[in-house]
Design an enzyme around this catalytic site. Structure first.
Site, mmCIF file in Angstrom:
data_model
loop_
_atom_site.group_PDB
_atom_site.id
_atom_site.type_symbol
_atom_site.label_atom_id
_atom_site.label_comp_id
_atom_site.label_asym_id
_atom_site.label_seq_id
_atom_site.Cartn_x
_atom_site.Cartn_y
_atom_site.Cartn_z
ATOM 1 N N ASP A 101 -10.946 6.002 -9.210
ATOM 2 C CA ASP A 101 -9.992 7.885 -9.297
ATOM 3 C C ASP A 101 -9.193 7.646 -9.916
ATOM 4 O OD1 ASP A 101 -11.936 8.176 -7.169
ATOM 5 O OD2 ASP A 101 -10.232 6.377 -5.637
HETATM 6 N N1 URA Z 1 -15.079 3.757 -4.892
HETATM 7 C C1 URA Z 1 -13.284 3.739 -4.947
HETATM 8 O O1 URA Z 1 -13.627 4.112 -3.734
HETATM 9 N N2 URA Z 1 -12.850 4.692 -6.227
HETATM 10 C C2 URA Z 1 -13.145 4.170 -7.142
HETATM 11 O O2 URA Z 1 -12.482 4.401 -8.408
HETATM 12 C C3 URA Z 1 -14.709 3.555 -7.810
HETATM 13 C C4 URA Z 1 -14.754 3.158 -6.018
#
Ligand code: URA
Length: 237
Positions: A101
């Protein structure tokens, strides 16, 4: 295996669209045979000729980046935000393997080798993805147990392979949990915690398989060694 037009474009002789046009016009041969179908997949060792000349193959490149917060995990962004690819100095057409993310930090691999990326991403490879999550609140034993039993995401049960409470800080009302998963569903870790009633404030990926951050600072990267690449190839099922 990669799409023919992608491989031609990666060689630098034409844009993807121009490459498609050349395929349709019958100017492209694969191993001596004219190919006019756009979806055709080619292997690394296939000989591709355009207008009677073999194309230059892009050499394979592999990087491990410590992704900072505020960077998108794509090759280009329609909102003009910085991407993980912008952080790496190369003219090769690399792309991220999987995604983190915008606000997640840590280990992300980048390459222009589709086979390598597929091995890392394939569920059968069973590669550990280890995250450290800072949670908004003190997580209770029963919430950890619920997580360990597995929670439902997108109609499928997902179970972490390991969950470990590292720290609980009642003064700051937060906890730190290390969690290891094998899948790569969208926002998986955040949604797993949310489904047991606690929110993730900060998330960092500290390991993907054999790849750890070690002394890489935020925004820093290194090339993978040939040995590391061959270890990943040895996982191919
Ligand atoms: N899980 C998440 O919630 N975000 C990420 O960036 C990676 C795994």
């Amino acid at each position: 295996m990669e799409r023919l037009q992608k491989v031609i474009a990666a060689s630098g002789i034409a844009s993807r669209r121009k490459a498609e046009q050349m395929i349709l016009e019958g100017l492209v041969k694969v191993n001596g045979t004219v190919v006019t179908e756009l979806g055709t997949k080619v292997k690394d060792n296939d000989e591709i000729m355009v207008n009677g000349k073999p194309i230059a193959k892009e050499t394979k490149e592999y990087y491990l980046l410590n992704k900072p917060r505020g960077v998108v995990t794509t090759t280009s962004d329609d909102k003009n935000r910085r991407t993980v690819v912008d952080l790496i100095q190369t003219s090769a057409r690399i792309y991220p393997v999987g995604r983190l993310d915008y606000d997640t930090t840590g280990v992300i691999l980048l390459t222009n080798d589709g086979d390598f990326a597929n091995i890392i991403m394939h569920p059968k490879s069973n590669i550990d993805k280890v995250y450290v999550a800072k949670l908004n609140g003190i997580i209770k034993g029963e919430q950890i147990n619920k997580l360990k039993d597995g929670v439902e995401l997108d109609g499928q049960k997902v179970k972490p392979s390991r969950v470990k409470l590292k720290k609980a800080d009642p003064e700051k009302n937060s906890s730190i949990v290390e969690i290891t998963i094998h899948e790569g569903k969208n926002h998986q870790v955040k949604r797993m915690f949310e489904s047991v009633g606690i929110l993730v404030d900060k998330l960092k990926r500290i390991r993907v398989g054999i790849f750890e951050l070690n002394d890489l600072g935020s925004g820093e990267y290194r090339k993978l060694t040939p040995k590391e690449v061959s270890i990943i190839y040895s996982l191919k099922k």
